[in-house]
Write an enzyme that holds these catalytic residues in place. Sequence first.
Site, PDB file in Angstrom:
ATOM      1  N   GLU A  41       0.741  -1.242   0.090  1.00 54.00           N
ATOM      2  CA  GLU A  41      -0.043   0.040  -0.125  1.00 54.00           C
ATOM      3  C   GLU A  41       0.848   1.084   0.005  1.00 54.00           C
ATOM      4  O   GLU A  41       1.983   1.355   0.569  1.00 54.00           O
ATOM      5  CB  GLU A  41      -1.010  -0.004   1.295  1.00 54.00           C
ATOM      6  CG  GLU A  41      -1.678   1.445   1.275  1.00 54.00           C
ATOM      7  CD  GLU A  41      -2.891   1.353   2.269  1.00 54.00           C
ATOM      8  OE1 GLU A  41      -2.900   0.487   3.063  1.00 54.00           O
ATOM      9  OE2 GLU A  41      -3.929   1.934   1.847  1.00 54.00           O
ATOM     10  N   CYS A 252      -6.692   1.349   2.538  1.00 52.40           N
ATOM     11  CA  CYS A 252      -7.577   2.450   2.494  1.00 52.40           C
ATOM     12  C   CYS A 252      -7.258   3.287   1.189  1.00 52.40           C
ATOM     13  O   CYS A 252      -8.301   4.017   0.678  1.00 52.40           O
ATOM     14  CB  CYS A 252      -7.682   3.175   3.658  1.00 52.40           C
ATOM     15  SG  CYS A 252      -8.442   2.368   5.021  1.00 52.40           S
ATOM     16  N   ASN A 382     -12.301  -2.644  -0.366  1.00 42.90           N
ATOM     17  CA  ASN A 382     -11.263  -3.193   0.817  1.00 42.90           C
ATOM     18  C   ASN A 382     -12.170  -2.713   2.013  1.00 42.90           C
ATOM     19  O   ASN A 382     -12.409  -1.522   2.525  1.00 42.90           O
ATOM     20  CB  ASN A 382     -10.305  -2.008   0.623  1.00 42.90           C
ATOM     21  CG  ASN A 382      -9.139  -2.090   1.862  1.00 42.90           C
ATOM     22  OD1 ASN A 382      -8.729  -2.874   1.912  1.00 42.90           O
ATOM     23  ND2 ASN A 382      -9.206  -0.937   2.786  1.00 42.90           N
ATOM     24  N   GLU A 383     -12.262  -3.617   2.863  1.00 40.30           N
ATOM     25  CA  GLU A 383     -12.743  -3.619   4.238  1.00 40.30           C
ATOM     26  C   GLU A 383     -13.837  -2.527   4.320  1.00 40.30           C
ATOM     27  O   GLU A 383     -14.146  -1.855   5.071  1.00 40.30           O
ATOM     28  CB  GLU A 383     -11.744  -3.609   5.327  1.00 40.30           C
ATOM     29  CG  GLU A 383     -10.776  -2.393   5.293  1.00 40.30           C
ATOM     30  CD  GLU A 383      -9.790  -2.253   6.539  1.00 40.30           C
ATOM     31  OE1 GLU A 383      -9.168  -3.250   6.862  1.00 40.30           O
ATOM     32  OE2 GLU A 383      -9.823  -1.108   7.012  1.00 40.30           O
TER      33      GLU A 383
HETATM   34  O1  AHR Z   1      -2.453  -1.462   6.451  1.00 40.70           O
HETATM   35  C1  AHR Z   1      -3.067  -0.229   6.978  1.00 40.70           C
HETATM   36  C2  AHR Z   1      -4.346  -0.079   6.608  1.00 40.70           C
HETATM   37  O2  AHR Z   1      -5.059  -1.023   7.522  1.00 40.70           O
HETATM   38  C3  AHR Z   1      -5.226  -0.406   5.200  1.00 40.70           C
HETATM   39  O3  AHR Z   1      -5.022   0.724   4.588  1.00 40.70           O
HETATM   40  C4  AHR Z   1      -6.345  -0.658   5.615  1.00 40.70           C
HETATM   41  O4  AHR Z   1      -7.157  -1.443   4.728  1.00 40.70           O
HETATM   42  C5  AHR Z   1      -6.427  -1.283   6.970  1.00 40.70           C
HETATM   43  O5  AHR Z   1      -7.454  -0.874   7.925  1.00 40.70           O
END
Ligand code: AHR
Length: 654
Positions: A41, A252, A382-383
């Site tokens: 990320e 995120c 994503n989550e």
């Molecule tokens: O890994 C850091 C963050 O943790 C990521 O962006 C998110 O998907 C999770 O909450």
Amino acid sequence: MTKLKLFLILGLSLATSVDSTAQPAKGGKKISSDLFGLFFEDINYSADGGLYAELVQNRSFEYNPTERREWNPFSYWEYISPGFSYGRISVETSEPVHPNNPHYIVLDIEHVGHETKFVGESGVGLKNSGFDGIAVKAGEKYDFSLFAKQLSDSPIELSISLQNLKGLVLAAGSVSTASKNWQKYTTTLTATAENDTASLVILAKTNGKLAMDMISLFPEKTFKNRSNGLRSDLAQLLADMKPAFIRFPGGCLVHGDGLGNMYRWENTIGPVEQRKEQRNIWGYHQTGGLGYFEYFQFCEDIRAKPLPVLPAAVSCQNSGGTWQIGGTGQKAVPMNEMQDYIQEVLNLIEWANGPSTSVWGAKRAAAGHPESFKLQYVGIGNEDKMTPEFEQRFKMIFDAVKAKHPEITVVGTVGPSPDGEDFAKGWKIADDQKVPVVDEHYYTSPEWFISNQKRYDTYPRNATQVYLGEYASWGNKMRNAIAEAAYMTSLERNGDVVRMASYAPLLAKKNFTQWKIDMIFFDNATICPTPNYFVQKMFSANRGDYYFDKVITKDEKDINQAASCVQDSRTGDIILKLVNYGNSVKPMKVNLAKFGKIAAEGEQSVLAGSPDDENTFGDTQNIIPVHSVIRIGKSFDYSTPAMSLTVIRIKTKK
Ligand code: AHR
């Protein structure tokens, strides 16, 4: 050479010269061959200022106050006019290199002063110190480039140099403008000395006026010597892990800080000066220089499968938090825009895999990659918060991908936690819609990982599989790494349900972090892999595709002991992983009777230490695996050191 060293070298070559059967032994359970990979990320300056090898910060003058209140297009630049020179500088937008990259600098050089021994070089220009200094190595070459447009009649000569903090020149070159249109100019600088805090200095030596943009400096030696490439030490560290896949670009970051901030993959391909830059949800700027082409190229270079994750047409529910200044919480793409959005997802698959005669495949070919990238997985979401808006949009995207590209495996999402409301709702959606794989996330204590090693033993088989896309225990000490190792043996045991897993986050730049616990720390010149990195590497580089139980006997009542045995059917190698999370040596027994003929020796790697041991920058990176060759038999006893992970790799014979 010591006897021990000679034994190790001989032993290793003996061990590797044995023919393998390339057939798994009978009685093994087929498990995923994609089990361990990487989660990348752009957080903690992982991309710009990190893995992306660009050394200039704000090269395109696109920093702005919506990213950080104190930022503007001239941030990280300094106007200079040494030698009693004078002129003016301004930021303009009227005729940019490309509309996606609107800001540029205009330099009006009114007078170039005289060079003297005391003031050094004269001229009117700019200075950039990169991301807290530019690190250069003696004898290494650096590729400088800029886009310039002459706004006065005569050519303007630019002197380009790298200078240390005292203004001493470490490398020098020059370019001369030759056009009243935007044109790219390049020169190569060779550093004469090592320096971690250098600056790039550009000085106009001719009176006149010129526009400048995309002022860039790359080390010539990028990973695999790719242009617009990656920092070689960091990329090599990742390549050494031999990951099965790389998930990118987040996290995120994917679903973004409000709808307008979602990561749109189409903005990140094509010539870098034409890419749409944007605010990073983690509170800084993303140039998109490390874009989808570069991610896919890196995956190919290290033989990892690409796993791009696209937003499920909703923005991040947590946006507007500490790092964000424009967040809106979860917002959904309006229904009348959904067809366009779905097309964008389908376009990615055509871009990655379509023939170079297709509309999107042609763009890939134009970037220098006519062959397919062999995309197999696409993540959607994503989550995300499991709202009706999310569910509706996820289904629309999922159905469209399934219909047009049944060959693609879609990875869905089940919230940010190992349980709870979003987790339950996410799994219900996955079950109802028969999503092939879903992405689970959890960041928790090492004790949780130790106590939950049976989590996947009871998951239904032949149903939706799990991608454990983000996990980590809260810390970078040995106890954290070894708790994760114990848990990873349970992922192997359940490799028929858990298809993929990746630790998160991956990279963190010293003094530029937003997330404290990470796998690899780095600064401009050095890297600091954590014990967690070595655990990940030991599993990832030693994957198998068949799991065997009853090979390793240990005290089943002691949850601090964990072990697994897999075989890699491509090589026939048997791989044992033995974990001891306790504070004393623990005996285990190994029985390899089911494997037919095996080599008399195995390659052993041991990562061991005290619970609080960790690696830090400098000379204290003591936590590294120790490699050796051990004699083994069909069955043998093994004493696992306290707080340790041992991996033993054994060749099988025909
Ligand atoms: O890994 C850091 C963050 O943790 C990521 O962006 C998110 O998907 C999770 O909450």
